[in-house]
Design an enzyme around this catalytic site. Sequence first.
Site, mmCIF file in Angstrom:
data_model
loop_
_atom_site.group_PDB
_atom_site.id
_atom_site.type_symbol
_atom_site.label_atom_id
_atom_site.label_comp_id
_atom_site.label_asym_id
_atom_site.label_seq_id
_atom_site.Cartn_x
_atom_site.Cartn_y
_atom_site.Cartn_z
ATOM 1 N N GLY A 147 0.791 -1.227 0.000
ATOM 2 C CA GLY A 147 0.000 0.000 0.000
ATOM 3 C C GLY A 147 0.819 1.271 0.000
ATOM 4 O O GLY A 147 0.280 2.358 0.162
ATOM 5 N N SER A 148 2.141 1.145 -0.207
ATOM 6 C CA SER A 148 2.952 2.359 -0.174
ATOM 7 C C SER A 148 2.916 3.099 -1.513
ATOM 8 O O SER A 148 3.440 4.199 -1.625
ATOM 9 C CB SER A 148 4.390 2.028 0.220
ATOM 10 O OG SER A 148 4.918 1.062 -0.653
ATOM 11 N N GLY A 149 2.326 2.491 -2.505
ATOM 12 C CA GLY A 149 2.142 3.213 -3.771
ATOM 13 C C GLY A 149 3.048 2.751 -4.898
ATOM 14 O O GLY A 149 3.183 3.441 -5.906
ATOM 15 N N LYS A 150 3.639 1.582 -4.763
ATOM 16 C CA LYS A 150 4.549 1.091 -5.803
ATOM 17 C C LYS A 150 3.805 0.832 -7.113
ATOM 18 O O LYS A 150 4.216 1.309 -8.176
ATOM 19 C CB LYS A 150 5.228 -0.219 -5.340
ATOM 20 C CG LYS A 150 5.938 -0.097 -4.006
ATOM 21 C CD LYS A 150 6.604 -1.391 -3.610
ATOM 22 C CE LYS A 150 5.633 -2.547 -3.387
ATOM 23 N NZ LYS A 150 4.737 -2.380 -2.238
ATOM 24 N N SER A 151 2.710 0.084 -7.006
ATOM 25 C CA SER A 151 1.939 -0.199 -8.225
ATOM 26 C C SER A 151 1.373 1.087 -8.816
ATOM 27 O O SER A 151 1.305 1.247 -10.037
ATOM 28 C CB SER A 151 0.790 -1.152 -7.918
ATOM 29 O OG SER A 151 1.277 -2.368 -7.441
ATOM 30 N N GLU A 163 5.726 -7.154 -9.274
ATOM 31 C CA GLU A 163 5.784 -8.401 -8.501
ATOM 32 C C GLU A 163 5.688 -9.638 -9.387
ATOM 33 O O GLU A 163 4.747 -10.417 -9.285
ATOM 34 C CB GLU A 163 4.691 -8.422 -7.429
ATOM 35 C CG GLU A 163 4.874 -7.269 -6.455
ATOM 36 C CD GLU A 163 3.980 -7.385 -5.242
ATOM 37 O OE1 GLU A 163 3.554 -8.498 -4.911
ATOM 38 O OE2 GLU A 163 3.730 -6.339 -4.626
HETATM 39 N N1 LIG Z 1 -8.045 2.213 -7.985
HETATM 40 C C1 LIG Z 1 -7.771 2.788 -6.806
HETATM 41 N N2 LIG Z 1 -8.519 3.844 -6.371
HETATM 42 C C2 LIG Z 1 -8.247 4.447 -5.199
HETATM 43 N N3 LIG Z 1 -7.253 4.085 -4.364
HETATM 44 C C3 LIG Z 1 -6.469 3.049 -4.739
HETATM 45 C C4 LIG Z 1 -6.683 2.347 -5.976
HETATM 46 N N4 LIG Z 1 -5.758 1.386 -6.078
HETATM 47 C C5 LIG Z 1 -5.004 1.451 -4.963
HETATM 48 N N5 LIG Z 1 -5.418 2.449 -4.151
HETATM 49 C C6 LIG Z 1 -4.803 2.846 -2.877
HETATM 50 O O1 LIG Z 1 -3.542 3.399 -3.138
HETATM 51 C C7 LIG Z 1 -2.605 2.962 -2.174
HETATM 52 C C8 LIG Z 1 -1.375 2.395 -2.866
HETATM 53 O O2 LIG Z 1 -1.726 1.224 -3.604
HETATM 54 P P1 LIG Z 1 -0.676 0.439 -4.466
HETATM 55 O O3 LIG Z 1 -1.415 -0.604 -5.182
HETATM 56 O O4 LIG Z 1 0.120 1.402 -5.264
HETATM 57 O O5 LIG Z 1 0.247 -0.208 -3.354
HETATM 58 P P2 LIG Z 1 1.489 -1.162 -3.523
HETATM 59 O O6 LIG Z 1 2.662 -0.414 -3.010
HETATM 60 O O7 LIG Z 1 1.589 -1.655 -4.923
HETATM 61 O O8 LIG Z 1 1.130 -2.335 -2.530
HETATM 62 P P3 LIG Z 1 1.333 -3.907 -2.679
HETATM 63 O O9 LIG Z 1 2.695 -4.191 -2.170
HETATM 64 O O10 LIG Z 1 0.314 -4.481 -1.778
HETATM 65 O O11 LIG Z 1 1.140 -4.282 -4.105
HETATM 66 C C9 LIG Z 1 -3.321 1.962 -1.285
HETATM 67 O O12 LIG Z 1 -3.584 2.579 -0.047
HETATM 68 C C10 LIG Z 1 -4.597 1.648 -2.005
HETATM 69 O O13 LIG Z 1 -5.637 1.497 -1.077
HETATM 70 MG MG LIG Z 2 1.283 -3.451 -5.880
#
Ligand SMILES: Nc1ncnc2c1ncn2[C@@H]1O[C@H](COP(=O)(O)OP(=O)(O)OP(=O)(O)O)[C@@H](O)[C@H]1O
Ligand SMILES: [Mg+2]
Lengths: 279, 237
Positions: free
Chosen positions: B39-43, B159
């Site tokens: 959830g740190s925003g990588k994706s 990932e």
């Molecule tokens: N489509 C969306 N609309 C609104 N908020 C979103 C959406 N997708 C993700 N988020 C929020 O944005 C934040 C970052 O999500 P992201 O998917 O970038 O995390 P991540 O770093 O890839 O995590 P992970 O390791 O679990 O894949 C999260 O708090 C999530 O709840």
């Molecule tokens: Mg991700």
Amino acid sequence: MDKLAEYLQIPFVQHALIAGVLIALCSSLLGVTLVLKRFSFIGDGLSHVAFGIMAIAAVLRLSNDMLLVMPLTILCAVLLLRTGQNTKIKGDAAIAMISVGALAFGYLLMNIFSTSGNLSGDVCSTLFGSTSILTISKKEVLVCIILSIVVVVSFILFYNKIFAVTFDEGFARASGVKAGLYNLIIAVITAVIIVLAMNLVGSLLISALIIFPALSAMRLFKSFKSVTICSAVLSLICALVGILISILTGTPVGSTIVATDAAGFLICWIVGEGLGAKK
Amino acid sequence: MSLITVKNLSVGYEGKAVEEDISFEVGKGDYLCIVGENGSGKSTLMKTLLNLVESISGEILFGDGLKKNEIGYLPQQTQVQRDFPASVTEIVMSGFQARCGWRPFYTKEEKQEALAHMERLAILPLKDRCYRELSGGQQQRVLLARALCATQKLILLDEPVSGLDPKVTIEMYELIRELNKSGTTVIMITHDIEAALRYASHILHFGNRIFFGTREEYMESDEGSFFLQRMEVRKNG
Ligand SMILES: Nc1ncnc2c1ncn2[C@@H]1O[C@H](COP(=O)(O)OP(=O)(O)OP(=O)(O)O)[C@@H](O)[C@H]1O
Ligand SMILES: [Mg+2]
């Protein structure tokens, strides 16, 4: 059999067969995509919209209602697609609202302004197609042939693109494919097919014509290409059989075709299960 | 000039930032790993780079003649519907769509190329199989082959090893390393910091603060040494 051969000599039966088979072919092509993209609701909504627009055309006493129905339905297809993409739940509700609204509005219009004595008959034939396919004129057959060619050719030209946006829109977009544009093209082709199919099965049963062949083919085949080809062939056969049965027995054309499609699905389902069990 | 330059970028959804003030550069032939908590925003960052999500503020510059349709992508999750009929070949070939433009069909050369990628990823025997009947690792390789069809210049992997068994995970990492060696620039999101430290040339870490630097710099930073220590403890204890 003799009776059948005799019927096949009659021009209007020939016209009906040509038109019916072409429409069935076209509507099955996009079925796979619409089912998989969860767009089948758009087909349903659009057909109701087309019904409403047809009612308007009837009230305005347009001699050629195609000219009004076609562009307006395409416009609605584009709008529905937009709302369906932006916000999911709201989009669903919007489509339900528009489609039911158009249905009610269309019936209301027909009721108020109807000049013919047989109102419920008129409504019934727009909804279920009744026997109008048997009274189809030479000109209409021609329009049908031209539109079918346009639909089939554009489907073949865009086939690979349609697959790409259907399978994984995110990836397609990410790698620089104009997914929005292709979605638009899908919507426009859908609208054209629906207006075409209104004549054959009426606006309530169109979804069946689009969805059944695709679902049947998906029971049997596992690649996109084979499913598409199979659903086209199935749809053709079902339409042919359906029209012949309805000519011989005097049942309504639209519902007979849909019933044949349903029977086709049942057979495919059983065969599919059988093949699956053998493995 | 670098392939990608990101300056003070904020990413998030509907105007709400998930991660702010990200700056980094990716040069040709680099191997950048993005690490950080769930959830740190990588994706989100990756999707912003791909233009799937709008950036909130800041700049993304593409240099070195990199075009929009020269990026391959392996999503974190592909929501393929349960009953989608699609063969492996059909999916791999769809990677070429980006370079097709208005051209309706694939060329012979493209077919050959697709087969070569499948061969390289050891999925050639699966070419006529139905995608949804493959195992997770096989599916992942199919999607990687599709990404390679899209481009050989730059691939973004979100990932790529999640859900793969240890043996296949190592194979996947080795594959990606080989790709990188043969000139493909790689940006990969992973939770496996050990792998990141082994393979990456640069690391972007999302945590209390954002770290960006080479692998060596990372090992010396607070974030990196924290993990290094833990790894040491595990090995010794
Ligand atoms: N489509 C969306 N609309 C609104 N908020 C979103 C959406 N997708 C993700 N988020 C929020 O944005 C934040 C970052 O999500 P992201 O998917 O970038 O995390 P991540 O770093 O890839 O995590 P992970 O390791 O679990 O894949 C999260 O708090 C999530 O709840
Ligand atoms: Mg991700």
